[in-house]
Design a protein around this motif. Structure first.
Motif, mmCIF file in Angstrom:
data_model
loop_
_atom_site.group_PDB
_atom_site.id
_atom_site.type_symbol
_atom_site.label_atom_id
_atom_site.label_comp_id
_atom_site.label_asym_id
_atom_site.label_seq_id
_atom_site.Cartn_x
_atom_site.Cartn_y
_atom_site.Cartn_z
ATOM 1 N N LEU A 45 23.941 -12.371 2.363
ATOM 2 C CA LEU A 45 23.904 -13.159 3.596
ATOM 3 C C LEU A 45 25.145 -12.892 4.439
ATOM 4 O O LEU A 45 25.046 -12.691 5.655
ATOM 5 N N ALA A 46 26.295 -12.854 3.816
ATOM 6 C CA ALA A 46 27.534 -12.569 4.546
ATOM 7 C C ALA A 46 27.494 -11.173 5.163
ATOM 8 O O ALA A 46 27.928 -10.970 6.308
ATOM 9 N N ALA A 47 26.944 -10.210 4.423
ATOM 10 C CA ALA A 47 26.851 -8.844 4.938
ATOM 11 C C ALA A 47 25.916 -8.773 6.140
ATOM 12 O O ALA A 47 26.221 -8.102 7.145
ATOM 13 N N GLU A 51 26.797 -7.737 9.945
ATOM 14 C CA GLU A 51 26.045 -6.666 10.592
ATOM 15 C C GLU A 51 25.443 -7.159 11.905
ATOM 16 O O GLU A 51 25.417 -6.425 12.902
ATOM 17 N N LEU A 52 24.985 -8.413 11.928
ATOM 18 C CA LEU A 52 24.416 -8.984 13.149
ATOM 19 C C LEU A 52 25.460 -9.054 14.265
ATOM 20 O O LEU A 52 25.141 -8.843 15.429
ATOM 21 N N ALA A 53 26.692 -9.305 13.893
ATOM 22 C CA ALA A 53 27.755 -9.401 14.894
ATOM 23 C C ALA A 53 27.982 -8.080 15.623
ATOM 24 O O ALA A 53 28.449 -8.073 16.763
ATOM 25 N N THR A 54 27.622 -6.973 14.984
ATOM 26 C CA THR A 54 27.844 -5.665 15.618
ATOM 27 C C THR A 54 26.552 -4.966 16.028
ATOM 28 O O THR A 54 26.592 -3.836 16.506
ATOM 29 N N ALA A 55 25.408 -5.620 15.826
ATOM 30 C CA ALA A 55 24.119 -5.007 16.165
ATOM 31 C C ALA A 55 24.029 -4.804 17.675
ATOM 32 O O ALA A 55 24.436 -5.655 18.455
ATOM 33 N N THR A 56 23.458 -3.667 18.068
ATOM 34 C CA THR A 56 23.392 -3.338 19.497
ATOM 35 C C THR A 56 21.985 -3.380 20.073
ATOM 36 O O THR A 56 21.838 -3.537 21.280
ATOM 37 N N THR A 57 20.976 -3.236 19.234
ATOM 38 C CA THR A 57 19.612 -3.234 19.771
ATOM 39 C C THR A 57 18.910 -4.549 19.441
ATOM 40 O O THR A 57 19.192 -5.197 18.438
ATOM 41 N N ASP A 58 17.970 -4.911 20.304
ATOM 42 C CA ASP A 58 17.223 -6.158 20.107
ATOM 43 C C ASP A 58 16.406 -6.126 18.818
ATOM 44 O O ASP A 58 16.327 -7.123 18.095
ATOM 45 N N ALA A 59 15.797 -4.975 18.523
ATOM 46 C CA ALA A 59 14.978 -4.866 17.315
ATOM 47 C C ALA A 59 15.834 -5.050 16.059
ATOM 48 O O ALA A 59 15.426 -5.731 15.112
ATOM 49 N N HIS A 60 17.007 -4.470 16.063
ATOM 50 C CA HIS A 60 17.896 -4.604 14.908
ATOM 51 C C HIS A 60 18.367 -6.046 14.756
ATOM 52 O O HIS A 60 18.415 -6.586 13.646
ATOM 53 N N ALA A 62 16.751 -8.696 15.735
ATOM 54 C CA ALA A 62 15.605 -9.478 15.282
ATOM 55 C C ALA A 62 15.397 -9.303 13.783
ATOM 56 O O ALA A 62 15.149 -10.277 13.055
ATOM 57 N N TYR A 63 15.508 -8.067 13.309
ATOM 58 C CA TYR A 63 15.384 -7.805 11.872
ATOM 59 C C TYR A 63 16.453 -8.560 11.097
ATOM 60 O O TYR A 63 16.168 -9.193 10.072
ATOM 61 N N LEU A 64 17.691 -8.493 11.563
ATOM 62 C CA LEU A 64 18.789 -9.161 10.865
ATOM 63 C C LEU A 64 18.628 -10.679 10.886
ATOM 64 O O LEU A 64 18.915 -11.353 9.892
ATOM 65 N N THR A 65 18.131 -11.206 11.977
ATOM 66 C CA THR A 65 17.894 -12.653 12.067
ATOM 67 C C THR A 65 16.845 -13.084 11.056
ATOM 68 O O THR A 65 17.000 -14.104 10.371
ATOM 69 N N ALA A 67 16.127 -11.522 8.264
ATOM 70 C CA ALA A 67 16.731 -11.367 6.944
ATOM 71 C C ALA A 67 17.670 -12.531 6.638
ATOM 72 O O ALA A 67 17.671 -13.067 5.523
ATOM 73 N N ILE A 68 18.462 -12.942 7.623
ATOM 74 C CA ILE A 68 19.377 -14.080 7.446
ATOM 75 C C ILE A 68 18.593 -15.354 7.154
ATOM 76 O O ILE A 68 18.947 -16.130 6.276
ATOM 77 N N ASN A 69 17.497 -15.550 7.901
ATOM 78 C CA ASN A 69 16.680 -16.736 7.668
ATOM 79 C C ASN A 69 16.072 -16.742 6.265
ATOM 80 O O ASN A 69 16.024 -17.776 5.601
ATOM 81 N N ALA A 70 15.620 -15.577 5.804
ATOM 82 C CA ALA A 70 15.039 -15.475 4.463
ATOM 83 C C ALA A 70 16.082 -15.745 3.392
ATOM 84 O O ALA A 70 15.829 -16.463 2.412
ATOM 85 N N LEU A 71 17.267 -15.181 3.552
ATOM 86 C CA LEU A 71 18.330 -15.390 2.576
ATOM 87 C C LEU A 71 18.789 -16.852 2.557
ATOM 88 O O LEU A 71 19.046 -17.421 1.489
ATOM 89 N N THR A 72 18.863 -17.461 3.722
ATOM 90 C CA THR A 72 19.241 -18.867 3.809
ATOM 91 C C THR A 72 18.196 -19.739 3.119
ATOM 92 O O THR A 72 18.542 -20.692 2.398
ATOM 93 N N ALA A 73 16.931 -19.412 3.316
ATOM 94 C CA ALA A 73 15.862 -20.166 2.658
ATOM 95 C C ALA A 73 15.960 -20.024 1.137
ATOM 96 O O ALA A 73 15.733 -20.993 0.406
ATOM 97 N N MET A 74 16.313 -18.832 0.663
ATOM 98 C CA MET A 74 16.465 -18.625 -0.769
ATOM 99 C C MET A 74 17.593 -19.493 -1.325
ATOM 100 O O MET A 74 17.483 -20.047 -2.423
#
Length: 77
Positions: A45-47, A51-60, A62-65, A67-74
């Protein structure tokens, strides 16, 4: 003379630590595995957040968001 006192101090610290371990009940293998999975999930989750802080594209982002939501749910389950 200082060496003698130092080694006595170390010896007493080791004895105290050993006594504390003897009194403290051990963790079961299942509990240890659960704690390790939680730790791995927290690191992932920290990683992803970093990574989200440096993401440059919208698709990336969205993917990271997702993933973060899934990890938080876990972690919250």
């Amino acid at each position: 003379m200082a060496r003698g006192w130092e080694s006595k101090g170390v010896e007493s610290q080791q004895e105290e630590a050993q006594a504390a371990r003897a009194l403290k009940p051990g963790i079961s293998p299942e509990e240890r595995a659960r704690l390790e999975r939680r730790q791995v999930t927290e690191l992932a989750l920290a990683a992803k957040r970093a990574e989200l802080a440096t993401a440059t594209t919208d698709a990336h982002r969205a993917y990271l968001t997702r993933a973060i939501n899934a990890l938080t749910a876990m972690l919250n389950a």
